[in-house]
Every structure is written in structure tokens, then in C-alpha cells.
Design an enzyme around this catalytic site. Structure first.
Site, PDB file in Angstrom:
ATOM      1  N   ILE A   1       0.822  -1.226   0.000  1.00 61.68           N
ATOM      2  CA  ILE A   1       0.000   0.000   0.000  1.00 61.68           C
ATOM      3  C   ILE A   1       0.854   1.274   0.000  1.00 61.68           C
ATOM      4  O   ILE A   1       0.357   2.354  -0.289  1.00 61.68           O
ATOM      5  CB  ILE A   1      -1.032   0.069   1.169  1.00 61.68           C
ATOM      6  CG1 ILE A   1      -0.360  -0.037   2.539  1.00 61.68           C
ATOM      7  CG2 ILE A   1      -2.139  -0.960   0.990  1.00 61.68           C
ATOM      8  CD1 ILE A   1      -1.255   0.416   3.686  1.00 61.68           C
TER       9      ILE A   1
ATOM     10  N   THR B   1      -7.022   0.485  15.962  1.00 61.59           N
ATOM     11  CA  THR B   1      -6.860  -0.400  17.117  1.00 61.59           C
ATOM     12  C   THR B   1      -7.113   0.330  18.432  1.00 61.59           C
ATOM     13  O   THR B   1      -6.850   1.541  18.527  1.00 61.59           O
ATOM     14  CB  THR B   1      -5.417  -0.970  17.134  1.00 61.59           C
ATOM     15  OG1 THR B   1      -5.149  -1.551  18.412  1.00 61.59           O
ATOM     16  CG2 THR B   1      -4.373   0.109  16.896  1.00 61.59           C
ATOM     17  N   ASP B   2      -7.562  -0.412  19.433  1.00 60.64           N
ATOM     18  CA  ASP B   2      -7.729   0.180  20.766  1.00 60.64           C
ATOM     19  C   ASP B   2      -6.377   0.573  21.375  1.00 60.64           C
ATOM     20  O   ASP B   2      -6.327   1.314  22.354  1.00 60.64           O
ATOM     21  CB  ASP B   2      -8.499  -0.761  21.707  1.00 60.64           C
ATOM     22  CG  ASP B   2      -7.840  -2.118  21.907  1.00 60.64           C
ATOM     23  OD1 ASP B   2      -6.757  -2.364  21.338  1.00 60.64           O
ATOM     24  OD2 ASP B   2      -8.429  -2.952  22.634  1.00 60.64           O
ATOM     25  N   GLU B   3      -5.283   0.066  20.779  1.00 60.80           N
ATOM     26  CA  GLU B   3      -3.966   0.365  21.350  1.00 60.80           C
ATOM     27  C   GLU B   3      -3.605   1.841  21.234  1.00 60.80           C
ATOM     28  O   GLU B   3      -2.694   2.311  21.907  1.00 60.80           O
ATOM     29  CB  GLU B   3      -2.882  -0.514  20.708  1.00 60.80           C
ATOM     30  CG  GLU B   3      -3.094  -1.967  21.074  1.00 60.80           C
ATOM     31  CD  GLU B   3      -1.935  -2.880  20.699  1.00 60.80           C
ATOM     32  OE1 GLU B   3      -0.778  -2.454  20.763  1.00 60.80           O
ATOM     33  OE2 GLU B   3      -2.218  -4.044  20.353  1.00 60.80           O
TER      34      GLU B   3
ATOM     35  N   TYR C   1       4.369   0.426  17.237  1.00 61.62           N
ATOM     36  CA  TYR C   1       3.178  -0.008  16.492  1.00 61.62           C
ATOM     37  C   TYR C   1       1.996   0.916  16.770  1.00 61.62           C
ATOM     38  O   TYR C   1       1.382   1.466  15.849  1.00 61.62           O
ATOM     39  CB  TYR C   1       2.805  -1.457  16.850  1.00 61.62           C
ATOM     40  CG  TYR C   1       1.373  -1.785  16.498  1.00 61.62           C
ATOM     41  CD1 TYR C   1       0.961  -1.808  15.169  1.00 61.62           C
ATOM     42  CD2 TYR C   1       0.411  -2.022  17.490  1.00 61.62           C
ATOM     43  CE1 TYR C   1      -0.369  -2.067  14.829  1.00 61.62           C
ATOM     44  CE2 TYR C   1      -0.907  -2.279  17.163  1.00 61.62           C
ATOM     45  CZ  TYR C   1      -1.295  -2.301  15.835  1.00 61.62           C
ATOM     46  OH  TYR C   1      -2.604  -2.537  15.513  1.00 61.62           O
TER      47      TYR C   1
ATOM     48  N   LYS D   1      -0.147   3.571  14.311  1.00 60.97           N
ATOM     49  CA  LYS D   1      -1.592   3.500  14.043  1.00 60.97           C
ATOM     50  C   LYS D   1      -2.285   4.806  14.462  1.00 60.97           C
ATOM     51  O   LYS D   1      -3.191   5.284  13.784  1.00 60.97           O
ATOM     52  CB  LYS D   1      -2.225   2.300  14.767  1.00 60.97           C
ATOM     53  CG  LYS D   1      -1.844   0.944  14.212  1.00 60.97           C
ATOM     54  CD  LYS D   1      -2.264   0.743  12.764  1.00 60.97           C
ATOM     55  CE  LYS D   1      -3.766   0.535  12.603  1.00 60.97           C
ATOM     56  NZ  LYS D   1      -4.123   0.329  11.167  1.00 60.97           N
TER      57      LYS D   1
ATOM     58  N   ASN E   1      -8.460  -6.897  20.615  1.00 63.15           N
ATOM     59  CA  ASN E   1      -7.679  -8.001  20.038  1.00 63.15           C
ATOM     60  C   ASN E   1      -8.569  -8.987  19.282  1.00 63.15           C
ATOM     61  O   ASN E   1      -9.486  -9.557  19.858  1.00 63.15           O
ATOM     62  CB  ASN E   1      -6.950  -8.770  21.148  1.00 63.15           C
ATOM     63  CG  ASN E   1      -5.725  -8.041  21.642  1.00 63.15           C
ATOM     64  OD1 ASN E   1      -5.807  -6.885  22.042  1.00 63.15           O
ATOM     65  ND2 ASN E   1      -4.586  -8.705  21.607  1.00 63.15           N
TER      66      ASN E   1
ATOM     67  N   ASN F   1      -3.762 -13.162  29.970  1.00 63.04           N
ATOM     68  CA  ASN F   1      -3.031 -14.011  29.025  1.00 63.04           C
ATOM     69  C   ASN F   1      -2.909 -15.444  29.547  1.00 63.04           C
ATOM     70  O   ASN F   1      -3.046 -16.403  28.789  1.00 63.04           O
ATOM     71  CB  ASN F   1      -1.632 -13.442  28.778  1.00 63.04           C
ATOM     72  CG  ASN F   1      -1.693 -12.105  28.065  1.00 63.04           C
ATOM     73  OD1 ASN F   1      -2.694 -11.787  27.418  1.00 63.04           O
ATOM     74  ND2 ASN F   1      -0.633 -11.327  28.179  1.00 63.04           N
TER      75      ASN F   1
HETATM   76  P1  TYD Z   1      -0.379 -10.121  20.956  1.00 67.72           P
HETATM   77  O1  TYD Z   1      -1.109 -11.268  20.359  1.00 67.72           O
HETATM   78  O2  TYD Z   1       0.993  -9.815  20.439  1.00 67.72           O
HETATM   79  O3  TYD Z   1      -1.344  -8.857  20.813  1.00 67.72           O
HETATM   80  P2  TYD Z   1      -1.203  -7.360  21.475  1.00 67.72           P
HETATM   81  O4  TYD Z   1       0.168  -7.159  21.961  1.00 67.72           O
HETATM   82  O5  TYD Z   1      -1.510  -6.504  20.314  1.00 67.72           O
HETATM   83  O6  TYD Z   1      -2.245  -7.311  22.553  1.00 67.72           O
HETATM   84  O7  TYD Z   1      -0.258 -10.347  22.513  1.00 67.72           O
HETATM   85  C1  TYD Z   1      -1.378 -10.499  23.349  1.00 67.72           C
HETATM   86  C2  TYD Z   1      -0.873 -10.571  24.773  1.00 67.72           C
HETATM   87  O8  TYD Z   1      -0.116 -11.775  24.929  1.00 67.72           O
HETATM   88  C3  TYD Z   1       0.072  -9.436  25.165  1.00 67.72           C
HETATM   89  O9  TYD Z   1      -0.191  -9.069  26.512  1.00 67.72           O
HETATM   90  C4  TYD Z   1       1.448 -10.041  25.048  1.00 67.72           C
HETATM   91  C5  TYD Z   1       1.222 -11.499  25.388  1.00 67.72           C
HETATM   92  N1  TYD Z   1       2.127 -12.462  24.705  1.00 67.72           N
HETATM   93  C6  TYD Z   1       2.831 -13.409  25.462  1.00 67.72           C
HETATM   94  O10 TYD Z   1       2.696 -13.475  26.713  1.00 67.72           O
HETATM   95  N2  TYD Z   1       3.656 -14.288  24.808  1.00 67.72           N
HETATM   96  C7  TYD Z   1       3.822 -14.256  23.455  1.00 67.72           C
HETATM   97  O11 TYD Z   1       4.622 -15.064  22.918  1.00 67.72           O
HETATM   98  C8  TYD Z   1       3.084 -13.292  22.689  1.00 67.72           C
HETATM   99  C9  TYD Z   1       3.229 -13.221  21.199  1.00 67.72           C
HETATM  100  C10 TYD Z   1       2.247 -12.415  23.363  1.00 67.72           C
END
Ligand code: TYD
Length: 294
Positions: A11, A76-78, A104, A108, A133, A203
Site C-alpha cells: 500500500i 486499534t484500541d492500542e 506499532y 496506528k 484483540n 493471558n
Molecule cells: P499479541 O497477540 O501480540 O497482541 P497485542 O500485543 O496486540 O495485545 O499479545 C497479546 C498478549 O499476549 C500481550 O499481553 C502479550 C502477550 N504475549 C505473550 O505473553 N507471549 C507471546 O509469545 C506473545 C506473542 C504475546
């Protein structure tokens, strides 16, 4: 199937994008394209700035030149930063100030501001949505849920960052797509809509749920060095999209996660191809040096 035509292009490649607009003459453009993985943005921010900011500008310039009924930016909500764990009463609304944490989310947020500028300055008929997410089929295996499913299936350790208590608000991908469809058809130009809501999980809960569905032992869980600048909690208040457009998520997490795990079981060849090759190098770089926390 002939309703869909896939064209592979960057893009941020102005020539390719303008040529595509010239031949296809779209009336609605939805920008789903982004570099979206926080960990990658910490390792190498530049490509995030190019794709997420300049790529958005190129798409909107093409929309201005060739004319468009609607441009929609998937955000994103981020962009709102994070919420503290001890304030479960707080949620992100569309009025929450932009306050980013990672390269990131900064990229955004920059794109969102640019969309609002193009709307105000050039009258581009644009809307923005900020989702929580996503999870579901075809999720790239660098993200938490697909990574943990793939590792568990391969009996590899599951790397949980820090203490695993960070909270994310999970949205099934089809619910997200339905919300975007609604915004394109009924949303008001110039508006921002938050998508997600009330599906918060830590998580560690997610990881344990995946292990349970796959009947794998919790001994596969490994706590590793935390992500730099790790956001604690994301949580969306979906009141606006619910009251104005009638949207509500339809997939309960308990069902969505089973559907997702089953999809990864049935589509092993898709993700196995990805996690071999290039991705193996990425995985080594990302996780090879992470210290195991005792
Ligand atoms: P992620 O899927 O990278 O999405 P975001 O950071 O955009 O929320 O991660 C989701 C959550 O999981 C985030 O708190 C980071 C955690 N995480 C781990 O604990 N281990 C991992 O290997 C990854 C990729 C993420």
C-alpha cells in the site's frame, strides 16, 4: 468466488496503488493493511511507519484522485494506551485521549490523525474503527493465540511474558467484520467507532484454556522476560456502536476459542508452512534470547 480478486501489492507503493484504482475504480476502500505485531515494532519500527502511516496516505491520495464514496480505516484500541489492572471500572471510549506505548500503536495513532486531517481538510468521506484483540482463523502465528496453539501442538514451550496477568479484550474476527460492514453502510462520515467489549481475559487464562482444549499439560508454560513497555489492560466500551448502529458481538469467547483451535487443527498445512522458513528465523530472534523467569 469470482466476487473476489486478490492483487498482491504494497500500500506504500504509490504507482501500484494508483494503477489499481485506475483499473478497478473502487467505490469503497477499507484499509485492513497494517504491520500489526507489537514485538516486531520494538525490534524494527521503520517498516511500521512506512506501511501504517505512509501507506494510509497513499491510499487516501488515491481515493482523492479517483473519487470514492467511503474510505474506512481499521485501527486499534492500542491508540488509547493501557488501563490499570486495579480499575476494572475504566474502559476506552471514543473520547479517551490518544496515548500510545509502542512504535506499532504510535504508527496506528498517526494514521488515525491523518485520516481525520484528510476528512477535515479535503472532505474525504472517512470513518475509523478501533477494535480490541481479534482472534479466529488465518491469524498469523506470531500472535498470542495462534502461537500458543502451534507450540502446544508441537509440544514446544509456551512463552508467557512477565507474570501472564496482562488483560486483553478478545473479539472474534467475524464479529469484527460485521461491525465494519455496518459502519460502511450506516456509520456517519468523520466518526470513530470502538469495536469490542466485555470479553476480557488474562493471558495466562487464554493459554491455560488452549492447553485444556488440546489436552496438553500446563508444564509446557514458560514465563519469560516481559515485553518492553508492555500494556497492562485493554478494555473497550462499545456503547456508541451498539446504540447508534445496533452492533453487538455474537460469538462468546468459550465458543470462539474452540472454533479457532479446531480451525488450526484442520488447517495445519497453512500454518506449518508459515512457521517453517522465514518465520523460524524470526522466532529464534524473538524468543532465543528471552530469559526464563523462575
Ligand atoms: P499479541 O497477540 O501480540 O497482541 P497485542 O500485543 O496486540 O495485545 O499479545 C497479546 C498478549 O499476549 C500481550 O499481553 C502479550 C502477550 N504475549 C505473550 O505473553 N507471549 C507471546 O509469545 C506473545 C506473542 C504475546
Amino acid at each position: 468466488m469470482d466476487k473476489i480478486k486478490f492483487v498482491k501489492a504494497d500500500i506504500a507503493d504509490r504507482k501500484a496503488v494508483f494503477e489499481l484504482f485506475e483499473t478497478e475504480n473502487p467505490d469503497v476502500v477499507v484499509n485492513f493493511a497494517a504491520e500489526s505485531h507489537v514485538d516486531r515494532s520494538i525490534e524494527n519500527p521503520e517498516v511500521f511507519l512506512v506501511t501504517n502511516i505512509l501507506g494510509t496516505q497513499v491510499l487516501m491520495d488515491a481515493c482523492r484522485k479517483y473519487g470514492i464514496q467511503r474510505y474506512h480505516q481499521v485501527s486499534t484500541d492500542e491508540v488509547y494506551g493501557d488501563l490499570p489492572l486495579d480499575r476494572p471500572d475504566l474502559f476506552f471510549t471514543e473520547e479517551t485521549p490518544i496515548h500510545t506505548s509502542s512504535p506499532y500503536s504510535a504508527s496506528k495513532a498517526s494514521a488515525d490523525l491523518l485520516v481525520q486531517a484528510y476528512n477535515r481538510t479535503f472532505g474525504l468521506p472517512a470513518t475509523i474503527s478501533r477494535c480490541s484483540n481479534n482472534y479466529g482463523p488465518y491469524h498469523f502465528p506470531e500472535k498470542l493465540i495462534p502461537l500458543m496453539i502451534a507450540n502446544a501442538l508441537n509440544n514446544k514451550s509456551l512463552p508467557v511474558y512477565g507474570n501472564g496477568l496482562n488483560v486483553r479484550d478478545w473479539l472474534y474476527v467475524e464479529d469484527h467484520c460485521k461491525a465494519i460492514d455496518l459502519i460502511i453502510h450506516k456509520g456517519k462520515v468523520g466518526e470513530v467507532y470502538n469495536i469490542g467489549g466485555h470479553n476480557e481475559k488474562t493471558n495466562i487464562d487464554i493459554v491455560k484454556t488452549i492447553l485444556k482444549i488440546l489436552d496438553k499439560p500446563e508444564s509446557l508454560i514458560t514465563y519469560v522476560t516481559d515485553r518492553k513497555g508492555h500494556d497492562m489492560r485493554y478494555a473497550i466500551d462499545p456503547t456508541k456502536i451498539h446504540t447508534e448502529l445496533g452492533w453487538l458481538p455474537e460469538t462468546m469467547f468459550a465458543d470462539g476459542i474452540v472454533k479457532t483451535v479446531n480451525w488450526y487443527l484442520e488447517n495445519k498445512s497453512w500454518w506449518e508452512k508459515i512457521i517453517s522458513g522465514e518465520y523460524t528465523k524470526y522466532y529464534e530472534e524473538m524468543y532465543g534470547n528471552r530469559e526464563e523467569l523462575k
